[in-house]
Design a protein around this motif. Structure first.
Motif, PDB file in Angstrom:
ATOM      1  N   HIS A  87       0.853  -1.190   0.000  1.00  0.00           N
ATOM      2  CA  HIS A  87       0.000   0.000   0.000  1.00  0.00           C
ATOM      3  C   HIS A  87       0.877   1.224   0.000  1.00  0.00           C
ATOM      4  N   ASP A  88       0.373   2.281  -0.553  1.00  0.00           N
ATOM      5  CA  ASP A  88       1.250   3.357  -0.977  1.00  0.00           C
ATOM      6  C   ASP A  88       0.465   4.658  -1.012  1.00  0.00           C
ATOM      7  N   THR A  89       0.933   5.604  -1.803  1.00  0.00           N
ATOM      8  CA  THR A  89       0.196   6.860  -2.008  1.00  0.00           C
ATOM      9  C   THR A  89      -1.242   6.575  -2.401  1.00  0.00           C
ATOM     10  N   ILE A  90      -2.172   7.360  -1.870  1.00  0.00           N
ATOM     11  CA  ILE A  90      -3.526   7.215  -2.400  1.00  0.00           C
ATOM     12  C   ILE A  90      -3.833   8.333  -3.389  1.00  0.00           C
ATOM     13  N   THR A  94      -2.754  12.068  -2.023  1.00  0.00           N
ATOM     14  CA  THR A  94      -2.152  12.417  -0.740  1.00  0.00           C
ATOM     15  C   THR A  94      -1.186  11.338  -0.276  1.00  0.00           C
ATOM     16  N   THR A  95      -0.076  11.758   0.351  1.00  0.00           N
ATOM     17  CA  THR A  95       1.005  10.807   0.642  1.00  0.00           C
ATOM     18  C   THR A  95       1.954  11.339   1.708  1.00  0.00           C
ATOM     19  N   SER A  96       2.651  10.409   2.356  1.00  0.00           N
ATOM     20  CA  SER A  96       3.798  10.820   3.172  1.00  0.00           C
ATOM     21  C   SER A  96       5.078  10.728   2.338  1.00  0.00           C
ATOM     22  N   GLY A  97       4.913  10.411   1.075  1.00  0.00           N
ATOM     23  CA  GLY A  97       6.050  10.419   0.150  1.00  0.00           C
ATOM     24  C   GLY A  97       6.935   9.188   0.303  1.00  0.00           C
ATOM     25  N   ALA A  98       8.083   9.238  -0.294  1.00  0.00           N
ATOM     26  CA  ALA A  98       9.005   8.117  -0.229  1.00  0.00           C
ATOM     27  C   ALA A  98       9.544   7.999   1.203  1.00  0.00           C
ATOM     28  N   ALA A  99       9.478   6.806   1.778  1.00  0.00           N
ATOM     29  CA  ALA A  99      10.016   6.596   3.119  1.00  0.00           C
ATOM     30  C   ALA A  99      11.505   6.922   3.136  1.00  0.00           C
ATOM     31  N   GLY A 123      12.923  17.652   3.326  1.00  0.00           N
ATOM     32  CA  GLY A 123      12.629  18.691   2.347  1.00  0.00           C
ATOM     33  C   GLY A 123      12.264  18.169   0.972  1.00  0.00           C
ATOM     34  N   ARG A 124      12.472  16.876   0.760  1.00  0.00           N
ATOM     35  CA  ARG A 124      12.130  16.298  -0.548  1.00  0.00           C
ATOM     36  C   ARG A 124      10.612  16.324  -0.771  1.00  0.00           C
ATOM     37  N   VAL A 125      10.239  16.764  -1.946  1.00  0.00           N
ATOM     38  CA  VAL A 125       8.839  16.752  -2.346  1.00  0.00           C
ATOM     39  C   VAL A 125       8.731  15.899  -3.605  1.00  0.00           C
ATOM     40  N   GLY A 126       7.726  15.044  -3.643  1.00  0.00           N
ATOM     41  CA  GLY A 126       7.555  14.160  -4.799  1.00  0.00           C
ATOM     42  C   GLY A 126       6.538  14.694  -5.791  1.00  0.00           C
ATOM     43  N   ASP A 127       5.998  13.784  -6.568  1.00  0.00           N
ATOM     44  CA  ASP A 127       5.025  14.158  -7.602  1.00  0.00           C
ATOM     45  C   ASP A 127       3.637  14.441  -7.047  1.00  0.00           C
ATOM     46  N   SER A 128       3.344  13.845  -5.891  1.00  0.00           N
ATOM     47  CA  SER A 128       1.943  13.800  -5.444  1.00  0.00           C
ATOM     48  C   SER A 128       1.274  15.164  -5.265  1.00  0.00           C
ATOM     49  N   PRO A 129       1.981  16.227  -4.833  1.00  0.00           N
ATOM     50  CA  PRO A 129       1.316  17.517  -4.727  1.00  0.00           C
ATOM     51  C   PRO A 129       1.498  18.371  -5.978  1.00  0.00           C
ATOM     52  N   ALA A 171      -1.187   9.288 -10.218  1.00  0.00           N
ATOM     53  CA  ALA A 171      -0.039   8.384 -10.184  1.00  0.00           C
ATOM     54  C   ALA A 171       0.274   7.866  -8.790  1.00  0.00           C
ATOM     55  N   THR A 172       1.073   6.814  -8.781  1.00  0.00           N
ATOM     56  CA  THR A 172       1.715   6.334  -7.565  1.00  0.00           C
ATOM     57  C   THR A 172       3.068   5.761  -7.982  1.00  0.00           C
ATOM     58  N   GLY A 173       3.974   5.657  -7.017  1.00  0.00           N
ATOM     59  CA  GLY A 173       5.296   5.132  -7.345  1.00  0.00           C
ATOM     60  C   GLY A 173       6.366   6.181  -7.148  1.00  0.00           C
ATOM     61  N   MET A 174       7.519   5.962  -7.726  1.00  0.00           N
ATOM     62  CA  MET A 174       8.644   6.866  -7.497  1.00  0.00           C
ATOM     63  C   MET A 174       8.388   8.215  -8.180  1.00  0.00           C
ATOM     64  N   GLY A 175       8.096   9.199  -7.336  1.00  0.00           N
ATOM     65  CA  GLY A 175       7.599  10.480  -7.814  1.00  0.00           C
ATOM     66  C   GLY A 175       8.495  11.180  -8.811  1.00  0.00           C
ATOM     67  N   GLU A 176       9.794  10.997  -8.659  1.00  0.00           N
ATOM     68  CA  GLU A 176      10.727  11.684  -9.547  1.00  0.00           C
ATOM     69  C   GLU A 176      10.442  11.329 -11.009  1.00  0.00           C
ATOM     70  N   ALA A 177      10.017  10.096 -11.243  1.00  0.00           N
ATOM     71  CA  ALA A 177       9.745   9.653 -12.623  1.00  0.00           C
ATOM     72  C   ALA A 177       8.539  10.373 -13.211  1.00  0.00           C
ATOM     73  N   MET A 178       7.526  10.602 -12.377  1.00  0.00           N
ATOM     74  CA  MET A 178       6.342  11.318 -12.864  1.00  0.00           C
ATOM     75  C   MET A 178       6.665  12.794 -13.083  1.00  0.00           C
ATOM     76  N   MET A 179       7.559  13.334 -12.258  1.00  0.00           N
ATOM     77  CA  MET A 179       7.919  14.745 -12.412  1.00  0.00           C
ATOM     78  C   MET A 179       8.720  14.956 -13.692  1.00  0.00           C
TER      79      MET A 179
HETATM   80  C1  SD4 Z   1       6.225  10.107  -3.954  1.00  0.00           C
HETATM   81  N1  SD4 Z   1       4.581   9.129  -5.428  1.00  0.00           N
HETATM   82  O1  SD4 Z   1       6.374  10.887  -3.021  1.00  0.00           O
HETATM   83  C2  SD4 Z   1       4.926   9.375  -4.052  1.00  0.00           C
HETATM   84  C3  SD4 Z   1       4.985   8.190  -3.175  1.00  0.00           C
HETATM   85  C4  SD4 Z   1       4.656   6.915  -3.751  1.00  0.00           C
HETATM   86  O2  SD4 Z   1       5.551   4.784  -4.059  1.00  0.00           O
HETATM   87  O3  SD4 Z   1       3.632   6.734  -4.382  1.00  0.00           O
HETATM   88  N2  SD4 Z   1       5.603   5.982  -3.548  1.00  0.00           N
HETATM   89  O4  SD4 Z   1       7.105   9.875  -4.784  1.00  0.00           O
END
Ligand code: SD4
Length: 294
Positions: free
Chosen positions: A150-153, A169-174, A179-185, A202-210
């Motif tokens: 389970h991950d970003t919603i 909405t997300t707590s982002g990458a663990a 200060g890191r901000v991902g794609d979610s906002p 999207a969900t997943g590694m935000g840098e790729a979506m950005m």
């Molecule tokens: C992020 N996309 O902060 C979010 C978190 C996420 O799998 O979905 N991680 O990059």
């Protein structure tokens, strides 16, 4: 024929979120209220360690949250790097409705939230603190693919009036850098919609979506006539192309969900392990495994 209402959201926690969204949609509620109500269920749940309360902290042990929301008139609101507030999605909505801006971050976002009556809370649960302490022992930053499944919603809805809205909405990458901000906002990366065409998130590694303006691209590809699934697949392929010869590929997972104006939906991700929840009048709320490229 247009299928409506429809709700689609990411991961297992999407099932509970969809229930809250659906309840509003079938009672004549608008998509905006419905998407907010939906994702709030994951934000409030301390067992969901990737969103809101109980989210995994960054490498300094701080829980920092990102969220955005968008409606059928292209109104949008966003908060990033927000601490101590359990429902960042509701703060994002207030940024949209009560300020001339789209995005507030960090201290400024917190100050705004407090002014609006939100309460400052400790969001680091014992469970996430333990996970953080275990991580500290090795302190190696590697994004884990499909963390506990389970991950970003991210959640998209089409209401009875044929209007779309979306929330993310997300707590982002663990264990991210402080200060890191991902794609979610980021409107266009983690979420985008055009009420004449459709919505994507999207969900997943935000840098790729950005790097690809992922969600906005999915919407544009639907505008050009692609189905939601084809549009998601095309952007996943672009992301794969960028990463295919890099060491990051090993840890990369990305997934998109999309919903068009006709109520057709679809998804595509890079690797197996991603699922999403959908509900329509003829389809009871259920999890579907995402189709994948690799
Ligand atoms: C992020 N996309 O902060 C979010 C978190 C996420 O799998 O979905 N991680 O990059």
């Amino acid at each position: 024929e247009i299928i409506k209402p429809v709700v689609i959201s990411t991961w297992n926690h999407g099932l509970v979120a969809n229930e809250a969204t659906w309840e509003l949609l079938v009672n004549g509620g608008n998509a905006l209220d419905a998407v907010e109500a939906g994702v709030k269920t994951a934000e409030a749940n301390p067992e969901v360690q990737t969103v809101g309360l109980g989210g995994f902290p960054d490498r300094e042990g701080k829980v920092t949250l990102d969220a955005c929301i968008m409606d059928h008139n292209n109104n949008c609101g966003s908060v990033a790097f927000l601490q101590h507030i359990k429902h960042p999605i509701s703060v994002a909505r207030m940024v949209m409705e009560k300020t001339p801006h789209v995005m507030l971050v960090g201290e400024g976002a917190l100050q705004f939230a407090l002014e609006q009556g939100f309460k400052k809370e400790n969001l680091l649960t014992e469970k996430s603190k333990k996970a953080y302490e275990a991580w500290l022992e090795n302190s190696q930053y590697k994004p884990t693919i499909n963390i506990e499944n389970h991950d970003t919603i991210s959640l998209l809805a089409l209401d009875e009036n044929g209007n779309l809205s979306g929330a993310c909405t997300t707590s982002g990458a663990a264990w991210k850098m402080h200060g890191r901000v991902g794609d979610s906002p980021i409107i266009g990366a983690g979420l985008f919609l055009d009420n004449e065409v459709g919505a994507a998130a999207a969900t997943g590694m935000g840098e790729a979506m950005m790097k690809t303006a992922g969600s906005a691209m999915v919407v544009e590809l639907m505008r050009q006539g692609k189905s939601p699934e084809e549009a998601c697949k095309e952007v996943v392929k672009r992301i794969y192309k960028i990463y295919q010869n890099t060491p990051d590929l090993e840890w990369l997972q990305v997934g998109f969900i999309a919903l068009n104006k006709n109520g057709e939906y679809g998804s595509y991700c890079l690797r197996p392990g991603f699922n999403y929840a959908v509900q329509t009048k003829s389809l009871k709320n259920q999890l579907i495994d995402g189709k994948y490229l690799l």
